[in-house]
Design a protein around this motif. Structure first.
Motif, short mmCIF file in Angstrom:
data_model
loop_
_atom_site.label_atom_id
_atom_site.label_comp_id
_atom_site.label_asym_id
_atom_site.label_seq_id
_atom_site.Cartn_x
_atom_site.Cartn_y
_atom_site.Cartn_z
N VAL A 245 -31.91 1.10 25.47
CA VAL A 245 -30.45 1.18 26.20
C VAL A 245 -30.33 0.11 27.50
O VAL A 245 -29.44 -0.19 27.49
CB VAL A 245 -29.82 2.74 26.53
N LEU A 246 -31.45 0.38 28.34
CA LEU A 246 -31.42 -0.62 29.41
C LEU A 246 -31.30 -2.17 28.97
O LEU A 246 -30.86 -3.01 29.65
CB LEU A 246 -32.66 -0.33 30.34
N LYS B 284 -37.67 9.50 24.12
CA LYS B 284 -36.61 9.28 25.02
C LYS B 284 -36.92 8.03 25.82
O LYS B 284 -36.14 7.48 26.34
CB LYS B 284 -36.53 10.44 25.99
N PHE B 285 -38.30 7.77 25.93
CA PHE B 285 -38.72 6.74 26.59
C PHE B 285 -38.26 5.45 26.07
O PHE B 285 -37.52 4.46 26.69
CB PHE B 285 -40.52 6.65 27.00
N ASN B 286 -38.48 5.24 24.69
CA ASN B 286 -38.15 4.29 23.86
C ASN B 286 -36.69 4.10 24.16
O ASN B 286 -36.07 2.79 24.26
CB ASN B 286 -38.39 4.42 22.33
N ILE C 7 -36.04 5.98 12.62
CA ILE C 7 -35.10 6.36 14.17
C ILE C 7 -35.45 7.64 14.67
O ILE C 7 -35.53 7.84 16.06
CB ILE C 7 -33.66 6.12 13.72
N GLY C 8 -35.89 8.70 13.90
CA GLY C 8 -36.01 9.95 14.48
C GLY C 8 -37.28 9.91 15.23
O GLY C 8 -37.74 10.90 16.07
N SER C 9 -38.19 9.03 15.09
CA SER C 9 -39.47 8.90 15.88
C SER C 9 -39.59 8.24 17.15
O SER C 9 -40.32 8.23 17.83
CB SER C 9 -40.54 8.00 15.09
#
Length: 139
Positions: free
Chosen positions: A69-70, A62-64, A57-59
């Motif tokens: 989220v979208l 912000k793009f991912n 999860i830490g990797s």
């Protein structure tokens, strides 16, 4: 192996429609969607935890995160409208219309992902659209 997963997805998607139509009788469609979402939330996090997916999860960039989220928002809205449609209509008509998403996805994949839109793809999308019209046509 992806074909097996895709077939299992189709099987469980069809069961989703049947179980939802049975379970939604006399229930607010938004409440039904919320209950379904909680079950999915627990299941998805449980699978991620037990299969070790949480460790990465830490990797996530912000793009991912933005596009995940979208995707989640689109899924949530899809479910809200799907449950409302199931509450008001017949599964035999709602499910085929919902599957128009396949044809729409092919077009959107061409526009946004630059995936090829071949003659075969266009014929397939046309058949899906035609089949949907046949299934929802009230005689």
């Amino acid at each position: 192996m992806w074909v097996v997963y895709a077939l299992l997805s189709a099987l469980f998607a069809s069961l989703t429609a049947i179980f939802a139509k049975i379970g939604i009788k006399g229930v607010d469609s938004d409440l039904a969607t919320a209950i379904r979402t909680v079950v999915i939330l627990i299941l998805a996090w449980g699978i991620a935890f037990f299969r070790g997916g949480i460790s990465s999860i830490g990797s996530l960039s912000k793009f991912n995160l933005l596009f995940l989220v979208l995707s989640g928002l689109a899924t949530g809205l899809s479910w809200v409208f799907y449950y409302k449609a199931l509450q008001l209509g017949n599964v035999s008509q709602v499910a085929p219309i919902d599957k128009l998403s396949i044809a729409l996805t092919l077009i959107l994949a061409f526009v946004f992902l630059k995936e090829p839109l071949t003659t075969k793809t266009l014929i397939g999308a046309g058949l899906i659209i035609s089949g949907t019209l046949v299934l929802i046509w009230k005689a």
